[in-house]
Design a protein around this motif. Structure first.
Motif, short mmCIF file in Angstrom:
data_model
loop_
_atom_site.label_atom_id
_atom_site.label_comp_id
_atom_site.label_asym_id
_atom_site.label_seq_id
_atom_site.Cartn_x
_atom_site.Cartn_y
_atom_site.Cartn_z
N VAL A 166 32.18 36.64 43.45
CA VAL A 166 33.23 37.26 42.70
C VAL A 166 34.65 36.86 43.05
N ALA A 167 35.11 36.34 44.28
CA ALA A 167 35.96 35.80 44.84
C ALA A 167 36.40 34.48 44.08
N SER A 168 35.50 33.35 44.10
CA SER A 168 35.58 32.16 43.60
C SER A 168 35.56 32.08 42.26
N THR A 169 35.09 33.13 41.58
CA THR A 169 35.41 33.39 40.11
C THR A 169 36.63 33.82 39.70
N ALA A 170 37.16 34.66 40.40
CA ALA A 170 38.65 35.02 40.18
C ALA A 170 39.67 34.15 40.42
N SER A 171 39.27 33.17 41.41
CA SER A 171 40.14 32.05 41.74
C SER A 171 39.96 30.91 40.37
N ASP A 172 38.86 30.82 39.96
CA ASP A 172 38.82 30.06 38.73
C ASP A 172 40.09 30.65 37.81
N VAL A 173 39.92 31.70 37.44
CA VAL A 173 40.63 32.25 36.40
C VAL A 173 42.17 32.15 36.71
N LEU A 174 42.55 32.44 37.95
CA LEU A 174 44.12 32.22 38.32
C LEU A 174 44.49 30.93 38.23
N LYS A 175 43.66 29.87 38.42
CA LYS A 175 44.10 28.38 38.42
C LYS A 175 44.17 28.10 36.88
N LEU A 176 43.31 28.69 36.11
CA LEU A 176 43.43 28.56 34.53
C LEU A 176 44.89 29.04 34.26
N ILE A 177 45.21 30.35 34.53
CA ILE A 177 46.40 30.75 33.86
C ILE A 177 47.50 30.17 34.55
N ALA A 178 47.37 29.46 35.96
CA ALA A 178 48.42 28.69 36.53
C ALA A 178 48.59 27.51 35.69
N GLN A 179 47.51 27.03 35.46
CA GLN A 179 47.70 25.86 34.58
C GLN A 179 48.33 25.88 33.18
N LEU A 180 48.11 26.92 32.54
CA LEU A 180 48.66 27.37 31.24
C LEU A 180 50.00 27.87 31.19
N ARG A 181 50.46 28.45 32.34
CA ARG A 181 51.62 28.94 32.30
C ARG A 181 51.75 30.08 31.61
N ILE A 182 51.05 30.96 31.74
CA ILE A 182 51.13 32.46 31.09
C ILE A 182 51.19 33.40 31.90
N THR A 183 51.79 34.38 31.43
CA THR A 183 52.21 35.72 32.23
C THR A 183 51.27 36.97 31.71
N PRO A 184 49.89 37.09 32.14
CA PRO A 184 49.16 38.16 31.73
C PRO A 184 49.62 39.41 32.02
N ARG A 185 50.01 40.25 31.10
CA ARG A 185 50.44 41.50 31.37
C ARG A 185 49.24 42.54 31.20
N VAL A 186 48.02 42.32 30.67
CA VAL A 186 46.84 43.12 30.64
C VAL A 186 45.60 42.23 31.19
N LEU A 187 45.06 42.73 32.12
CA LEU A 187 43.74 41.93 32.57
C LEU A 187 42.78 43.02 32.22
N ILE A 188 41.56 42.29 31.34
CA ILE A 188 40.46 43.24 30.99
C ILE A 188 39.05 42.60 31.52
N GLY A 189 38.31 43.33 32.10
CA GLY A 189 37.01 42.78 32.74
C GLY A 189 35.95 43.85 32.60
N HIS A 190 34.95 43.20 32.05
CA HIS A 190 33.57 44.09 31.64
C HIS A 190 32.55 43.76 32.73
N SER A 191 32.05 44.95 33.42
CA SER A 191 30.96 44.74 34.34
C SER A 191 31.54 43.96 35.70
N PHE A 192 30.52 42.75 35.51
CA PHE A 192 31.04 41.75 36.47
C PHE A 192 32.47 41.36 36.48
N GLY A 193 32.82 41.10 35.19
CA GLY A 193 34.34 40.82 34.95
C GLY A 193 35.14 41.82 35.46
N GLY A 194 34.95 42.94 35.47
CA GLY A 194 35.63 44.38 35.92
C GLY A 194 36.07 43.86 37.62
N LYS A 195 34.92 43.60 38.31
CA LYS A 195 35.35 43.16 39.64
C LYS A 195 35.90 41.82 39.95
#
Length: 390
Positions: A166-195
Motif C-alpha cells: 500500500v505504501a509503495s503504491t501511494a509513493s508511486d502516485v505521489l511521484k506521478l502528481i509531482a511530475q505533473l505538477r498538479i495540486t489535487p484538491r480531492v483524492l478518491i480511492g475505492h477499496s485498495f485505492g482507499g487505503k
C-alpha cells in the motif's frame, strides 16, 4: 504562498523544485474539437519556445468547442534531473478535463482544481471512465486524473521494484502528481485505492497549503475481514487466477470457469476485461488473449492491503485534510461495529482539532459502488466539487 505551490510540494518537500535551474515549464497544446471528453496525445508544435509536453502513456482529453488553444500546464524536470523520472516511467494515467478548463487557463489561472481517482485490486483506471466523464460534464472547471496503479492496467508494463505494498503504491502516485505538477484538491480511492489515498496523507505528515478532501470508498483503515457466504473474496480470486494459463483462447471460457468456481457472473465478466489480444509475429491480430496485470505483484499488494493499519492517520489528521468514509449498504462483512464506532469517535476528535472525518452510507449498493449505484455515489461525491473557486 505562490499560486503554483502545490499539494505535491507539501507532500514531498519539493517546493524548491520550482526554482531549480533544471526545471523548465512545458505547455501541452491541444486544439479543442469537441465538448465531449476524448483522448489525444499532443503533437509537436515547433514554434513554441518551451517545447511541447508529451505525456507518454498518459492521455489528455480535449475540452471546449472554440478554436482557441487549450493549455494544460505541466512543469516537467528535464531528463538530467534524476530525482523525478519521465512520466511514462512512473504510472499510466488519463487526464479528463471539463470543457471550461481551457478558458480558465487562458485567463492566466495556472491550474484548474484537480481530483485524482484510484481503483481497487484487479481493477484499472477504466473502472472510473464513465463516472468521471459524468463528473467532467457536471463540473466543467475541474480536471480528473485516472491512474493505473502499479501491476495493474497499462502500468503493469512499467517495471516496479518491490515490495509491492500500500505504501509503495501511494509513493508511486505521489511521484506521478509531482511530475505533473498538479495540486489535487480531492483524492478518491475505492477499496485498495482507499487505503492508498490514506497512505498518501500519512506520507505527507504535515499541514497542507489548502484543504484536501479524501474519499475512502468501502474500505476501513485497518483489518480486512473475510467475505460472507456468497460474496466474492479478492484473495480467493487471485489464487484461482494464478492457476489459469497466462495465455487463453477464449474470454467466455474464463467467465464460465470463474462462475463454476463460485464467483459471481458480474465479477467474472469484470475480470476478463483484463484480457487483451496477444500479438503474434507477422500478424496484427490474434485469437488468443493474455492478462494485462502482474498477478504476482497484485498478490503481494493484496496481502499488504489486508495487513496495513492506517487508523493512526485517521485519528491524527494533518490540518487541512478532511477524510470521508463511504460504506456500501450491502457490504456488511467489511464493516464491524468497532470500525463504525472508531470512525465516529474520530469525527468528534477531528472537528476539535480543525480537521474533518465524516461517515456516509451509500444505499442499495454492494462493494462495487460505482457500478451498483452510480447515481447515489455521484450525489454524495458531488459536494466536494461545488463552490470551489478557480
Amino acid at each position: 504562498m505562490p499560486f503554483l505551490s502545490n499539494l505535491t510540494a507539501s507532500f514531498l518537500g519539493e517546493r524548491s523544485a520550482f526554482n531549480s535551474p533544471h526545471a523548465q515549464l512545458k505547455l501541452q497544446l491541444l486544439a479543442p474539437i469537441s465538448s465531449r471528453p476524448s483522448i489525444r496525445i499532443a503533437p509537436p508544435f515547433q514554434k513554441v519556445a518551451f517545447g511541447v509536453s508529451r505525456i507518454g502513456i498518459g492521455r489528455s482529453s480535449i475540452c471546449g468547442r472554440k478554436r482557441s488553444v487549450c493549455m494544460t500546464l505541466i512543469n516537467e524536470r528535464l531528463g538530467r534531473d534524476r530525482d523525478v523520472a519521465d512520466p511514462s516511467s512512473i504510472l499510466a494515467y488519463e487526464l479528463v478535463q471539463g470543457k471550461h478548463v481551457c478558458s480558465s487557463l487562458l485567463k492566466s489561472i495556472p491550474e484548474p482544481p484537480t481530483a485524482v481517482l484510484l481503483h481497487g485490486i484487479l481493477g484499472s483506471r477504466k473502472n472510473w471512465g464513465t463516472f468521471v466523464r459524468r463528473l467532467a460534464q457536471e463540473f466543467p472547471t475541474w480536471q480528473f486524473v485516472l491512474v493505473d496503479l502499479r501491476c495493474h492496467g497499462d502500468s503493469a508494463s512499467i517495471r516496479k521494484r518491490g515490495p509491492h505494498t500500500v505504501a509503495s503504491t501511494a509513493s508511486d502516485v505521489l511521484k506521478l502528481i509531482a511530475q505533473l505538477r498538479i495540486t489535487p484538491r480531492v483524492l478518491i480511492g475505492h477499496s485498495f485505492g482507499g487505503k492508498v489515498v490514506l497512505s498518501m496523507v500519512e506520507q505527507a505528515a504535515k499541514p497542507l497549503p489548502r484543504p484536501v478532501r479524501v474519499w475512502v470508498l468501502d474500505a476501513t483503515p485497518g483489518k480486512v475481514r473475510a467475505g460472507g457466504d456468497g460474496e466474492d473474496h479478492p484473495g480467493k480470486l487471485i489464487s484461482f487466477l494464478k492457476k489459469l494459463p497466462k495465455e487463453v483462447s477464449s474470454k467466455r471460457d474464463i467467465v464460465n470457469a470463474l462462475i463454476q468456481e463460485g464467483f459471481s457472473k458480474d465479477v467474472a465478466q469484470w475480470v476478463v476485461t483484463n484480457l487483451q489480444p496477444t500479438a503474434t509475429a507477422g500478424s496484427s491480430s490474434s485469437s488468443n488473449f493474455s492478462w494485462v496485470f502482474d498477478l504476482e505483484g497484485i498478490s503481494e499488494m493484496y496481502q499488504s492491503y489486508e495487513e496495513t493499519n492506517l487508523w493512526k492517520v485517521v485519528e491524527d489528521l494533518p490540518r487541512g485534510v478532511h477524510v470521508n468514509f463511504l460504506k456500501a449498504e450491502r457490504s456488511l462483512h467489511r464493516w464491524a461495529l468497532e470500525d463504525l464506532q472508531r470512525i465516529h469517535a474520530a469525527e468528534e476528535t477531528a472537528a476539535d482539532e480543525g480537521g474533518g472525518v465524516e461517515m456516509h452510507v451509500l444505499e442499495d449498493a454492494g462493494h462495487w459502488v460505482h457500478a451498483d449505484n452510480p447515481d447515489g455515489l455521484f450525489r454524495i461525491l458531488s459536494f466536494s466539487f461545488k463552490g470551489v473557486k478557480v
